[in-house]
Write an enzyme that holds these catalytic residues in place. Structure first.
Site, short mmCIF file in Angstrom:
data_model
loop_
_atom_site.label_atom_id
_atom_site.label_comp_id
_atom_site.label_asym_id
_atom_site.label_seq_id
_atom_site.Cartn_x
_atom_site.Cartn_y
_atom_site.Cartn_z
N LYS A 1 1.05 -0.88 -0.15
CA LYS A 1 0.22 -0.11 -0.43
C LYS A 1 0.77 1.34 -0.26
O LYS A 1 0.41 2.41 -0.57
CB LYS A 1 -1.15 0.00 0.63
CG LYS A 1 -2.35 -1.06 0.93
CD LYS A 1 -3.27 -0.60 1.97
CE LYS A 1 -4.75 -1.39 1.71
NZ LYS A 1 -5.26 -1.78 2.85
N LYS B 1 -3.91 -11.42 -6.63
CA LYS B 1 -5.04 -11.61 -6.03
C LYS B 1 -6.37 -10.90 -6.97
O LYS B 1 -6.53 -9.55 -7.12
CB LYS B 1 -4.96 -11.11 -4.56
CG LYS B 1 -6.42 -10.58 -3.53
CD LYS B 1 -5.85 -10.36 -2.43
CE LYS B 1 -5.86 -8.56 -2.27
NZ LYS B 1 -5.77 -8.40 -1.20
N LYS C 1 -10.61 -4.51 -4.91
CA LYS C 1 -11.23 -4.20 -6.42
C LYS C 1 -10.74 -2.89 -6.45
O LYS C 1 -11.68 -1.78 -7.20
CB LYS C 1 -12.28 -3.65 -4.88
CG LYS C 1 -11.89 -3.07 -2.98
CD LYS C 1 -13.12 -2.70 -2.88
CE LYS C 1 -12.08 -3.08 -0.81
NZ LYS C 1 -12.89 -3.72 -0.35
P1 TYM Z 1 -10.09 -6.42 3.09
O1 TYM Z 1 -11.33 -4.75 3.60
O2 TYM Z 1 -9.50 -5.96 2.64
O3 TYM Z 1 -11.27 -7.90 3.34
C1 TYM Z 1 -12.07 -8.24 3.97
C2 TYM Z 1 -11.99 -9.79 3.96
O4 TYM Z 1 -11.66 -10.55 2.55
C3 TYM Z 1 -10.95 -11.71 2.21
N1 TYM Z 1 -10.41 -11.20 0.93
C4 TYM Z 1 -10.07 -12.41 -0.02
N2 TYM Z 1 -10.62 -13.32 0.12
C5 TYM Z 1 -10.31 -14.24 -1.05
N3 TYM Z 1 -9.53 -13.88 -2.19
C6 TYM Z 1 -10.14 -12.73 -2.30
N4 TYM Z 1 -9.30 -11.92 -3.50
C7 TYM Z 1 -9.96 -12.07 -1.24
N5 TYM Z 1 -9.90 -10.78 -0.98
C8 TYM Z 1 -9.92 -10.01 0.34
C9 TYM Z 1 -9.88 -11.22 3.21
O5 TYM Z 1 -8.54 -11.68 3.85
C10 TYM Z 1 -10.47 -10.11 4.57
O6 TYM Z 1 -10.80 -11.59 4.78
N6 TYM Z 1 -7.73 -5.82 7.34
C11 TYM Z 1 -9.08 -6.50 7.27
C12 TYM Z 1 -9.64 -6.05 7.57
C13 TYM Z 1 -9.91 -6.27 9.28
C14 TYM Z 1 -10.04 -7.85 10.17
C15 TYM Z 1 -10.03 -7.09 11.57
C16 TYM Z 1 -9.86 -8.66 9.65
C17 TYM Z 1 -9.89 -5.39 10.23
N7 TYM Z 1 -9.60 -4.88 11.48
C18 TYM Z 1 -9.45 -8.06 11.86
C19 TYM Z 1 -9.92 -9.87 10.61
C20 TYM Z 1 -9.98 -9.41 12.12
C21 TYM Z 1 -8.92 -6.36 5.40
O7 TYM Z 1 -9.01 -5.29 4.84
O8 TYM Z 1 -9.68 -7.16 4.56
#
Ligand code: TYM
Length: 334
Positions: free
Chosen positions: A117, A199, A202
């Protein structure tokens, strides 16, 4: 929902930094729904995390409600799970500050998401972006979480959370439950339809690379028909066949079959038959989610009721941990 339960606890979150993708659904949210019978679950819309990258305020407000509506549309039930917005529970920011003092510059510098990022947003490498995983550790540890369902890209952050918990527990005696990641066997990393070595995200500049939960059926069909594959022609998983392997995983999840069953079903058939079949399966899987989300977004009062009650429950649980932490580090009781 009762306050005391013997069930193991789950916490997870999704950022409202844009529209949700098929990757978010198959890697995470779908599992959130399946796990809510067996566990005591807290699912959060992590708006504090979202502002580590510049957001338009009106869009952030809308997207936060959209993620909540999509949680509900994907089957999360506010009677069973605690659904809330991160900024409504100040204990997340409070614990994050404390955990900062037990997190090392070196370990945060090694986080791949930070490296990615910060190169993508080189004009805004802010302290929050660097500190992002510590806030995530606070999210998880605040609720004495046993299990964290996420996609594979979040694994490194969960390992860091465990290191921070272990360090804190080592200094002050047992304070935090040691969380474990829950990574699905299929779907933990859904790949871009245009570059299957990356991956699905969005933030991809090519909109044909990702499927949004709110995409119209004709857009979903078009994107799958254009999905990048290979010249081998066989519908099997394997090296050099990342595109087809990804489509097999998606089709398997959308139809409830195993990848082996999908390979058998399409043995001897070609991509021209397989790609639209994947598209149709995804259209049917997402149709009820899209329609339900649209309905829910027309009912803002209900959404408000859900997130208000969710924040009350979450605050109560979070306070218990925070009080304990304050006592252990030597703060005077209020
Ligand atoms: P975020 O918002 O990027 O994504 C949310 C969840 O979706 C999963 N994910 C995917 N899984 C499979 N294939 C993909 N292409 C893909 N893209 C996204 C992510 O692994 C995630 O589980 N840091 C986290 C949010 C967060 C969080 C937490 C998660 C903040 N605090 C505490 C768990 C526990 C994030 O950016 O997710």
């Amino acid at each position: 929902m009762s306050e005391t339960t013997d069930k193991k606890r789950i916490f997870s979150g999704v950022q409202p930094s844009g529209k949700l993708t098929l990757g978010n659904y198959l890697g995470a949210i779908r599992n959130f729904a399946m796990l809510q019978e067996e566990y005591e679950c807290l699912y959060c819309v992590v708006d504090l995390h979202a502002i580590t990258v510049r957001q338009n305020p009106a869009d952030l407000r809308r997207q936060t409600l959209e993620v909540l509506a999509q949680y509900l549309a994907c089957g999360l039930d506010p009677e069973k799970s605690t659904l809330f917005i991160q900024s409504h529970v100040p204990a997340h920011a409070e614990l994050a500050w404390i955990l900062n003092c037990y997190s090392m510059f070196g370990e945060l510098s090694r986080m791949t998401q930070f490296k990615d990022k910060s190169s993508k947003h080189s004009d805004n490498v802010n302290a929050g972006l660097f500190d992002y995983p510590v806030l995530m550790a606070a999210d998880i540890l605040l609720y004495q979480t046993d299990l964290v369902p996420v996609g594979v890209d979040q694994l490194q952050h969960i390992e860091l959370t465990r290191n921070i918990a272990q360090r804190f527990n080592g200094i002050y005696s047992e304070t935090f439950t040691m969380p474990e990641p829950y990574i699905p066997k299929t779907g933990a990393k859904i790949m871009s339809l245009q570059d299957p070595t990356r991956k699905m995200s969005k933030s991809d500049e090519n909109a044909n690379g990702f499927i949004l939960l709110m995409d119209k059926p004709e857009d979903i069909m078009r994107k799958f028909k254009r999905a990048v594959t290979d010249s081998d022609g066989r519908i099997v998983r394997g090296e050099g066949k990342e595109g087809i392997s990804n489509l097999i995983a998606i089709y398997a999840l959308a139809t409830g079959k195993t990848p082996e069953e999908v390979e058998a079903e399409f043995a001897g058939k070609g991509y021209a038959e397989f790609k639209p079949a994947v598209g149709e399966a995804v259209v049917e899987m997402l149709r009820p989610i899209r329609e339900k989300t649209e309905d829910l977004l027309r009912n803002k009062d209900y959404l408000q009721q859900v997130y208000t009650e969710g924040a009350q429950r979450a605050s109560y649980m979070a306070r218990k941990t925070l009080d304990k932490v304050y006592r252990k580090v030597g703060f005077i009781k209020r």
